[in-house]
Design an enzyme around this catalytic site. Structure first.
Site, short mmCIF file in Angstrom:
data_model
loop_
_atom_site.label_atom_id
_atom_site.label_comp_id
_atom_site.label_asym_id
_atom_site.label_seq_id
_atom_site.Cartn_x
_atom_site.Cartn_y
_atom_site.Cartn_z
CB SER A 80 -0.96 0.01 1.20
OG SER A 80 -2.03 -0.87 0.98
CE LYS A 83 -4.69 1.82 -0.60
NZ LYS A 83 -4.15 0.50 -0.25
CB SER A 135 -4.54 1.55 3.88
OG SER A 135 -3.67 1.00 2.90
#
Length: 365
Positions: A80, A83, A135
């Protein structure tokens, strides 16, 4: 004699041309020392605290100096932390006041999620908070769809990565969920973090501890997954990530006495928060007192501006220019076809001159 040399010359020229087209950079991005797969730290000071991470970078955000690193260009799954690139790419492209009605596909994304419904109750601003605080893989897909679809968003993300010279990074998802071919590096994550910190909205999303999030009936509260926002003095935030294949990854930035240190880690097998705190402490102590081992390079010039380039659809009258140099991960069928054509042309030229020389020699007998 001259006719015998021409084919050889043509072949050598062909090899030289094709070799130049595919030549890899002689120096790793950021400096020669950053090509190491081991620990790179400055002389004359104690090395950074030990970390179980396969790869990390400690850098000064203002100067771009890399103070220490371990396998900084190792290509690994980002989880993640990717991101951060999604946010950096889409914040300038989307109106944060725009109302979004997520698709069922977005709401059904696997993994970590903020809990989106298919009702038009979300602002883009809400989705960025869900992306960087909670997230949310569902928020990542909803933002991608708002930007014109998944494929367009991935093209935009990879274009931004190339502009940052984050050449180890290939985005295959906007969420960071594992997918074959997706990669980044601790060095690239530091480049992305540094660029993100220059954007006020990016800084706001990553540093927010708690926020109200829309629900079909009223709202509920979401909180930031970055534990160091509560524990570490001067912590700004950025992004953590984890998947079973990628293991733990983290991008962190903190400010003390007007100076900001960035720490990125990749592929950590367990609990990394205390280790990251130790690396940040080392960075603040080393900043200005050591010879850097490399640097975070500046982004390439934007020509034309990213906002216009990534939102316009390619047409016959405005073709998309290929990058001036293709590395192994960028070679396409077209580039291979061009290379084959050059080789074939050189061989044809050589054979033609050889045949011509043989005919002349026979005609003189």
């Amino acid at each position: 004699m001259w006719t015998k040399l021409v084919p050889v010359t043509a072949l050598l020229t062909t090899v030289a041309l094709t070799g130049a087209a595919y030549a890899a950079p002689a120096t790793p991005v950021g400096g020669e020392s950053l090509g190491s797969r081991g620990l790179v730290s400055p002389d004359g000071v104690k090395a950074p605290p030990k970390s179980k991470a396969t790869s990390y970078v400690i850098a000064d955000a203002e100067t771009g100096q890399v103070l220490a690193a371990k396998n900084p260009h190792g290509r690994l799954l980002p989880a993640s932390t990717l991101k951060a690139l999604t946010a950096l790419t889409l914040i300038p492209l989307l109106d944060k006041k725009l109302t979004v009605k997520p698709s069922q596909n977005a709401a059904n994304q696997e993994g970590s999620a903020v809990g989106l419904t298919t009702k038009p109750i979300y602002k883009v601003d809400d989705l960025f908070k869900a992306l960087m605080m909670s997230s949310g893989n569902d928020a990542a897909m909803a933002l991608a769809e708002t930007n014109g679809g998944l494929q367009k968003t991935l093209r935009d993300m990879n274009a931004v990565a190339k502009r940052l010279q984050a050449n180890d990074t290939v985005a295959k998802t906007p969420s960071g969920l594992d997918k074959p071919g997706q990669s980044s590096s601790a060095y690239d994550l530091a480049l992305i973090a540094r660029a993100g910190l220059a954007n006020p909205d990016f800084r706001r999303y990553i540093s927010t501890k708690t926020a109200k999030f829309p629900a079909p009936k009223n709202y509920y509260e979401i909180s930031n997954h970055n534990k160091l926002l509560w524990r570490y003095k001067g912590m700004i935030g950025v992004k953590n990530g984890w998947t079973s294949k990628a293991q733990g990854s983290f991008i962190g930035a903190a400010t003390r006495d007007g100076h900001t240190i960035i720490v990125t880690i990749m592929r950590h097998e367990g609990y990394f928060w205390d280790e990251v705190a130790g690396l940040l402490d080392w960075g603040f102590a080393a900043r200005g007192n050591v010879t850097p081992v490399g640097r975070l390079v500046d982004p390439l010039p934007v020509t034309p501006p990213v906002e216009r380039r990534v939102t316009a659809s390619p047409t016959a009258s405005s073709p998309v220019k290929p990058p001036p140099m293709l590395d192994a991960s960028q070679r396409t069928d077209t580039s291979r076809l061009v290379g084959s054509a050059v080789v074939g042309g050189g061989l044809l030229l050589g054979v033609t001159w050889l045949w011509y020389g043989i005919r002349r020699k026979r005609s003189r007998r």
